[in-house]
Motif scaffolding. Sequence first.
Motif, PDB file in Angstrom:
ATOM      1  N   PHE A  91      -6.465 -15.156 -19.035  1.00 24.12           N
ATOM      2  CA  PHE A  91      -6.576 -14.706 -20.428  1.00 24.12           C
ATOM      3  C   PHE A  91      -5.261 -14.110 -20.905  1.00 24.12           C
ATOM      4  N   VAL A  92      -4.897 -14.453 -22.135  1.00 24.67           N
ATOM      5  CA  VAL A  92      -3.766 -13.799 -22.789  1.00 24.67           C
ATOM      6  C   VAL A  92      -4.296 -13.269 -24.122  1.00 24.67           C
ATOM      7  N   PHE A  93      -4.206 -11.967 -24.326  1.00 22.93           N
ATOM      8  CA  PHE A  93      -4.779 -11.374 -25.531  1.00 22.93           C
ATOM      9  C   PHE A  93      -3.689 -11.088 -26.553  1.00 22.93           C
ATOM     10  N   GLN A  94      -4.127 -10.974 -27.784  1.00 23.60           N
ATOM     11  CA  GLN A  94      -3.193 -10.737 -28.888  1.00 23.60           C
ATOM     12  C   GLN A  94      -2.391  -9.455 -28.672  1.00 23.60           C
ATOM     13  N   ASN A  95      -3.082  -8.426 -28.184  1.00 22.61           N
ATOM     14  CA  ASN A  95      -2.386  -7.147 -27.999  1.00 22.61           C
ATOM     15  C   ASN A  95      -1.984  -6.923 -26.540  1.00 22.61           C
ATOM     16  N   PHE A  96      -1.882  -8.031 -25.797  1.00 27.88           N
ATOM     17  CA  PHE A  96      -1.344  -8.077 -24.430  1.00 27.88           C
ATOM     18  C   PHE A  96      -2.245  -7.444 -23.368  1.00 27.88           C
ATOM     19  N   ASN A  97      -2.919  -6.309 -23.705  1.00 25.53           N
ATOM     20  CA  ASN A  97      -3.840  -5.674 -22.739  1.00 25.53           C
ATOM     21  C   ASN A  97      -3.232  -5.390 -21.380  1.00 25.53           C
ATOM     22  N   LEU A  98      -1.981  -4.988 -21.352  1.00 25.50           N
ATOM     23  CA  LEU A  98      -1.381  -4.620 -20.066  1.00 25.50           C
ATOM     24  C   LEU A  98      -1.797  -3.180 -19.732  1.00 25.50           C
ATOM     25  N   VAL A  99      -1.782  -2.868 -18.463  1.00 22.13           N
ATOM     26  CA  VAL A  99      -2.111  -1.504 -18.046  1.00 22.13           C
ATOM     27  C   VAL A  99      -0.843  -0.657 -18.194  1.00 22.13           C
ATOM     28  N   PRO A 100      -0.881   0.358 -19.077  1.00 20.71           N
ATOM     29  CA  PRO A 100       0.357   1.056 -19.446  1.00 20.71           C
ATOM     30  C   PRO A 100       1.046   1.791 -18.297  1.00 20.71           C
ATOM     31  N   VAL A 101       0.250   2.274 -17.311  1.00 24.44           N
ATOM     32  CA  VAL A 101       0.877   3.062 -16.235  1.00 24.44           C
ATOM     33  C   VAL A 101       1.412   2.183 -15.107  1.00 24.44           C
ATOM     34  N   LEU A 102       1.154   0.884 -15.171  1.00 29.86           N
ATOM     35  CA  LEU A 102       1.658  -0.015 -14.129  1.00 29.86           C
ATOM     36  C   LEU A 102       2.935  -0.692 -14.600  1.00 29.86           C
ATOM     37  N   THR A 103       3.815  -0.999 -13.659  1.00 31.21           N
ATOM     38  CA  THR A 103       5.031  -1.745 -14.002  1.00 31.21           C
ATOM     39  C   THR A 103       4.659  -3.197 -14.300  1.00 31.21           C
ATOM     40  N   ALA A 104       5.659  -3.941 -14.808  1.00 24.57           N
ATOM     41  CA  ALA A 104       5.445  -5.373 -15.081  1.00 24.57           C
ATOM     42  C   ALA A 104       4.957  -6.069 -13.812  1.00 24.57           C
ATOM     43  N   ALA A 105       5.627  -5.803 -12.700  1.00 24.89           N
ATOM     44  CA  ALA A 105       5.253  -6.455 -11.438  1.00 24.89           C
ATOM     45  C   ALA A 105       3.832  -6.060 -11.027  1.00 24.89           C
ATOM     46  N   GLU A 106       3.486  -4.782 -11.182  1.00 24.31           N
ATOM     47  CA  GLU A 106       2.142  -4.336 -10.790  1.00 24.31           C
ATOM     48  C   GLU A 106       1.063  -4.922 -11.694  1.00 24.31           C
ATOM     49  N   ASN A 107       1.391  -5.082 -12.982  1.00 23.12           N
ATOM     50  CA  ASN A 107       0.432  -5.719 -13.884  1.00 23.12           C
ATOM     51  C   ASN A 107       0.130  -7.144 -13.445  1.00 23.12           C
ATOM     52  N   VAL A 108       1.174  -7.872 -13.067  1.00 23.06           N
ATOM     53  CA  VAL A 108       0.990  -9.267 -12.635  1.00 23.06           C
ATOM     54  C   VAL A 108       0.256  -9.307 -11.289  1.00 23.06           C
ATOM     55  N   GLU A 109       0.534  -8.294 -10.464  1.00 21.68           N
ATOM     56  CA  GLU A 109      -0.040  -8.255  -9.118  1.00 21.68           C
ATOM     57  C   GLU A 109      -1.535  -7.895  -9.138  1.00 21.68           C
ATOM     58  N   TYR A 110      -1.935  -7.168 -10.163  1.00 22.32           N
ATOM     59  CA  TYR A 110      -3.274  -6.583 -10.208  1.00 22.32           C
ATOM     60  C   TYR A 110      -4.411  -7.593  -9.929  1.00 22.32           C
ATOM     61  N   PRO A 111      -4.430  -8.743 -10.634  1.00 19.78           N
ATOM     62  CA  PRO A 111      -5.520  -9.694 -10.339  1.00 19.78           C
ATOM     63  C   PRO A 111      -5.471 -10.211  -8.898  1.00 19.78           C
ATOM     64  N   LEU A 112      -4.286 -10.210  -8.300  1.00 19.71           N
ATOM     65  CA  LEU A 112      -4.172 -10.696  -6.919  1.00 19.71           C
ATOM     66  C   LEU A 112      -4.695  -9.648  -5.935  1.00 19.71           C
ATOM     67  N   VAL A 113      -4.508  -8.367  -6.304  1.00 22.61           N
ATOM     68  CA  VAL A 113      -5.079  -7.280  -5.489  1.00 22.61           C
ATOM     69  C   VAL A 113      -6.603  -7.395  -5.523  1.00 22.61           C
ATOM     70  N   LEU A 114      -7.136  -7.580  -6.747  1.00 18.30           N
ATOM     71  CA  LEU A 114      -8.591  -7.712  -6.893  1.00 18.30           C
ATOM     72  C   LEU A 114      -9.119  -8.897  -6.096  1.00 18.30           C
ATOM     73  N   ALA A 115      -8.285  -9.951  -6.015  1.00 20.38           N
ATOM     74  CA  ALA A 115      -8.720 -11.154  -5.306  1.00 20.38           C
ATOM     75  C   ALA A 115      -8.572 -10.999  -3.795  1.00 20.38           C
ATOM     76  N   GLY A 116      -8.001  -9.876  -3.366  1.00 21.98           N
ATOM     77  CA  GLY A 116      -7.877  -9.618  -1.930  1.00 21.98           C
ATOM     78  C   GLY A 116      -6.745 -10.384  -1.256  1.00 21.98           C
ATOM     79  N   MET A 117      -5.757 -10.783  -2.036  1.00 26.50           N
ATOM     80  CA  MET A 117      -4.627 -11.512  -1.428  1.00 26.50           C
ATOM     81  C   MET A 117      -3.791 -10.543  -0.600  1.00 26.50           C
ATOM     82  N   GLU A 118      -3.269 -11.048   0.464  1.00 30.03           N
ATOM     83  CA  GLU A 118      -2.520 -10.237   1.433  1.00 30.03           C
ATOM     84  C   GLU A 118      -1.173  -9.831   0.791  1.00 30.03           C
ATOM     85  N   PRO A 119      -0.721  -8.572   1.008  1.00 31.79           N
ATOM     86  CA  PRO A 119       0.392  -7.984   0.244  1.00 31.79           C
ATOM     87  C   PRO A 119       1.680  -8.812   0.227  1.00 31.79           C
TER      88      PRO A 119
END
Length: 246
Positions: A91-119
């Motif tokens: 999903f890409v939303f009009q207002n981006f919906n990024l998590v403000p306290v996470l860095t760009a890299a952490e925002n991108v990483e977040y769905p992969l953490v949820l998916a249980g991908m190895e670090p």
Amino acid sequence: MEQPVALLDGVEKSYQMDDVQVPVLRKVDLVIRPGLFTVLLGPSGSGKTTLLNLLGCIDRPDKGDIQVAGQAIDRLSDDELSDFRGSHIGFVFQNFNLVPVLTAAENVEYPLVLAGMEPERRRRRVRRLLDAVGLADRANNRPGQLSGGQRQRVAIARALARKPRLVLADEPTANLDSQTGAAILALMRQMQEAFNISFVFSSHDHNLINAADDLIILRDGVIQSIKRKPSGAAASVAEDAGNTLS
Ligand SMILES: Nc1ncnc2c1ncn2[C@@H]1O[C@H](COP(=O)(O)OP(=O)(O)OP(=O)(O)O)[C@@H](O)[C@H]1O
Ligand SMILES: [Mg+2]
């Protein structure tokens, strides 16, 4: 034809307002062709976001059938649907919906953490994605430290993180100036070609409408017309869209 990435058959959706049912989508039949740009166009309130939410399995129809990537949605429990959404849809939303306290890299990483991908694998994937959207040098910036176009590029990288078949974007360029919007469009086109992703956008942006392979025109919850570019031919989808808008 290759299997459609999504199919809607007789889909109806209404919302309850006080004690009245307000119909929002009425008997929508639609085939989303794979590996293309599909744009939903229509006046405010015509049902574009509602349709995207159904395609994205964020919401379920009142009536009718929806299939995404060959899966009938009504066969899935809410938990299964949420897993299915995570692994197949970005999903890409009009207002981006990024998590403000996470860095760009952490925002991108977040769905992969949820998916249980190895670090280690996760970090490699994030690096590649940020590279692909031209933000390798902004990996440690938080959203507040990025421009609007850069935020949108992070949102695109995040949407692509789990290699979805289908990416849905609700007015992805609406908050961007036209030059940045054009750059985001070019980036999505590049991603689509590189990963054979199907994109469905809602948009009023002429650049995006011009780039549509399939243009779906909605009015009052009904599909008024569908203009499909014949594959390999530069059909005049854009001209038709212009006429519809004027
Ligand atoms: N949660 C809700 N409850 C009640 N009515 C809703 C809800 N969400 C949407 N609607 C109504 O459904 C209709 C379609 O809304 P939708 O958001 O799909 O339109 P849209 O085409 O995306 O419009 P826009 O271009 O303004 O974003 C609108 O009339 C809206 O008022
Ligand atoms: Mg909307």
